[in-house]
Design an enzyme around this catalytic site. Structure first.
Site, PDB file in Angstrom:
ATOM      1  N   LYS A   1      -4.848 -46.756   9.693  1.00  0.00           N
ATOM      2  CA  LYS A   1      -4.466 -47.132   8.322  1.00  0.00           C
ATOM      3  C   LYS A   1      -4.983 -46.121   7.308  1.00  0.00           C
ATOM      4  CE  LYS A   1      -6.561 -51.139   8.070  1.00  0.00           C
ATOM      5  NZ  LYS A   1      -7.161 -51.193   9.410  1.00  0.00           N
TER       6      LYS A   1
ATOM      7  N   ARG B   1      -8.044 -58.916   3.355  1.00  0.00           N
ATOM      8  CA  ARG B   1      -8.393 -59.156   4.756  1.00  0.00           C
ATOM      9  C   ARG B   1      -8.461 -60.645   5.052  1.00  0.00           C
ATOM     10  NH1 ARG B   1     -11.186 -54.035   5.685  1.00  0.00           N
ATOM     11  NH2 ARG B   1     -11.838 -53.788   7.843  1.00  0.00           N
TER      12      ARG B   1
ATOM     13  N   ARG C   1     -14.724 -42.225  17.225  1.00  0.00           N
ATOM     14  CA  ARG C   1     -14.553 -41.737  15.846  1.00  0.00           C
ATOM     15  C   ARG C   1     -15.871 -41.190  15.288  1.00  0.00           C
ATOM     16  NH1 ARG C   1     -11.470 -45.637  11.770  1.00  0.00           N
ATOM     17  NH2 ARG C   1     -13.249 -47.019  12.059  1.00  0.00           N
TER      18      ARG C   1
ATOM     19  N   ARG D   1     -20.190 -44.077  12.600  1.00  0.00           N
ATOM     20  CA  ARG D   1     -20.457 -45.240  11.748  1.00  0.00           C
ATOM     21  C   ARG D   1     -21.198 -46.289  12.562  1.00  0.00           C
ATOM     22  NH1 ARG D   1     -14.789 -46.928   9.028  1.00  0.00           N
ATOM     23  NH2 ARG D   1     -15.661 -48.987   9.419  1.00  0.00           N
TER      24      ARG D   1
ATOM     25  N   ARG E   1     -15.401 -56.766  15.321  1.00  0.00           N
ATOM     26  CA  ARG E   1     -14.458 -56.491  14.223  1.00  0.00           C
ATOM     27  C   ARG E   1     -13.037 -56.861  14.637  1.00  0.00           C
ATOM     28  NH1 ARG E   1     -15.577 -50.455  13.097  1.00  0.00           N
ATOM     29  NH2 ARG E   1     -13.956 -50.637  11.532  1.00  0.00           N
TER      30      ARG E   1
HETATM   31  P1  AMP Z   1     -13.112 -50.618   7.101  1.00  0.00           P
HETATM   32  O1  AMP Z   1     -13.586 -49.268   6.672  1.00  0.00           O
HETATM   33  O2  AMP Z   1     -11.853 -51.044   6.392  1.00  0.00           O
HETATM   34  O3  AMP Z   1     -13.019 -50.764   8.592  1.00  0.00           O
HETATM   35  O4  AMP Z   1     -14.234 -51.666   6.600  1.00  0.00           O
HETATM   36  C1  AMP Z   1     -15.561 -51.586   7.078  1.00  0.00           C
HETATM   37  C2  AMP Z   1     -16.274 -52.905   6.825  1.00  0.00           C
HETATM   38  O5  AMP Z   1     -16.346 -53.151   5.413  1.00  0.00           O
HETATM   39  C3  AMP Z   1     -15.608 -54.143   7.389  1.00  0.00           C
HETATM   40  O6  AMP Z   1     -15.916 -54.348   8.774  1.00  0.00           O
HETATM   41  C4  AMP Z   1     -16.180 -55.235   6.501  1.00  0.00           C
HETATM   42  O7  AMP Z   1     -17.536 -55.525   6.854  1.00  0.00           O
HETATM   43  C5  AMP Z   1     -16.215 -54.547   5.156  1.00  0.00           C
HETATM   44  N1  AMP Z   1     -14.947 -54.742   4.402  1.00  0.00           N
HETATM   45  C6  AMP Z   1     -14.037 -53.788   4.057  1.00  0.00           C
HETATM   46  N2  AMP Z   1     -13.023 -54.330   3.370  1.00  0.00           N
HETATM   47  C7  AMP Z   1     -13.284 -55.670   3.300  1.00  0.00           C
HETATM   48  C8  AMP Z   1     -12.590 -56.778   2.741  1.00  0.00           C
HETATM   49  N3  AMP Z   1     -11.397 -56.635   2.127  1.00  0.00           N
HETATM   50  N4  AMP Z   1     -13.165 -57.996   2.858  1.00  0.00           N
HETATM   51  C9  AMP Z   1     -14.347 -58.171   3.465  1.00  0.00           C
HETATM   52  N5  AMP Z   1     -15.052 -57.174   4.031  1.00  0.00           N
HETATM   53  C10 AMP Z   1     -14.527 -55.925   3.944  1.00  0.00           C
END
Ligand code: AMP
Length: 212
Positions: free
Chosen positions: A13, A88, A125, A157, A168
């Site tokens: 994404k 989300r 990654r 990460r 996740r």
């Molecule tokens: P991502 O980089 O999109 O994979 O997000 C990394 C982490 O940030 C996720 O596993 C959540 O802990 C948190 N996070 C990101 N976006 C959201 C969201 N819209 N709602 C809740 N937690 C979020």
């Protein structure tokens, strides 16, 4: 144009949203990137989010919605934006409906990738402090553990380790995947794209869908 990119973690994404945003000249808004920045700056929000993110759980809706609403109120987002990682949950989607009326969005692009491939992608990654992303097998940095674009060290990460990735994915299936049906029922353009293949050909498929 208000666009949403939806799909499991590791579907590509972020990569695709950045490319499409550059093509359409609208900002790419990634709540995960914003939260990681808050954590690294040690802000109040970052302190609250840190442990939750390390476990791979979701940061509470009220915190994320507040952060996102501030971001989309900025001038550069007035003509539209691409959302990556938000909404989300159904609660977050409802906040977008309240803010803009209707479904809150013009189109949703779902990127599909199966679970085994996701675990392979995410656990390989690597990224640098400036957000450049690599993969140890598919797209390694030519400088080894240093970013070949900016010279910063690359790292994994905390939430990209295999056990956290599985959590996740579980969170995605339970709380985020229902948004696919949610948006299919709304009056917005809805596209599904196969997320396995060359990066360029996936971008082309998305652009063709958005601009027939
Ligand atoms: P991502 O980089 O999109 O994979 O997000 C990394 C982490 O940030 C996720 O596993 C959540 O802990 C948190 N996070 C990101 N976006 C959201 C969201 N819209 N709602 C809740 N937690 C979020």
């Amino acid at each position: 144009m208000r666009l949403l990119f939806l799909g499991p973690p590791g579907a590509g994404k972020g990569t695709q949203a950045k490319r499409v945003a550059a093509n359409l000249e609208i900002p790419h808004i990634a709540t995960g990137d914003m939260l990681r920045q808050a954590v690294s700056e040690g802000t109040d929000l970052g302190l609250k989010a840190r442990a939750i993110m390390e476990r791979g759980d979701l940061v509470p809706d009220d915190l994320v919605i507040g952060m996102l609403m501030e971001r989309i109120a900025r001038d550069d987002a007035s003509a539209g934006f691409i959302l990556d990682g938000f909404p989300r949950t159904i609660g977050q989607a409802a906040a977008l409906e309240d803010r803009f009326g209707g479904a809150g969005l013009d189109a949703a692009v779902v990127i599909d990738v199966d679970s085994d491939e996701i675990v392979r992608r995410i656990s390989g990654r690597r990224m640098c402090g400036n957000g450049h992303v690599f993969h140890v097998d598919d797209a390694p940095s030519t400088e080894g553990d240093t970013c070949d674009q900016c010279g910063e060290p690359t790292y994994q990460r905390e939430d990209d380790q295999v056990e956290t990735v599985r959590n996740r994915l579980g969170v995605y299936r339970e709380l985020t995947e229902p948004l696919i049906a949610f948006y299919q029922d709304r009056q917005i353009d809805f596209y599904r794209v196969d997320g396995v293949g060359g990066v360029d050909s996936i971008t082309d498929a998305i652009m063709a869908a958005l601009r027939p």
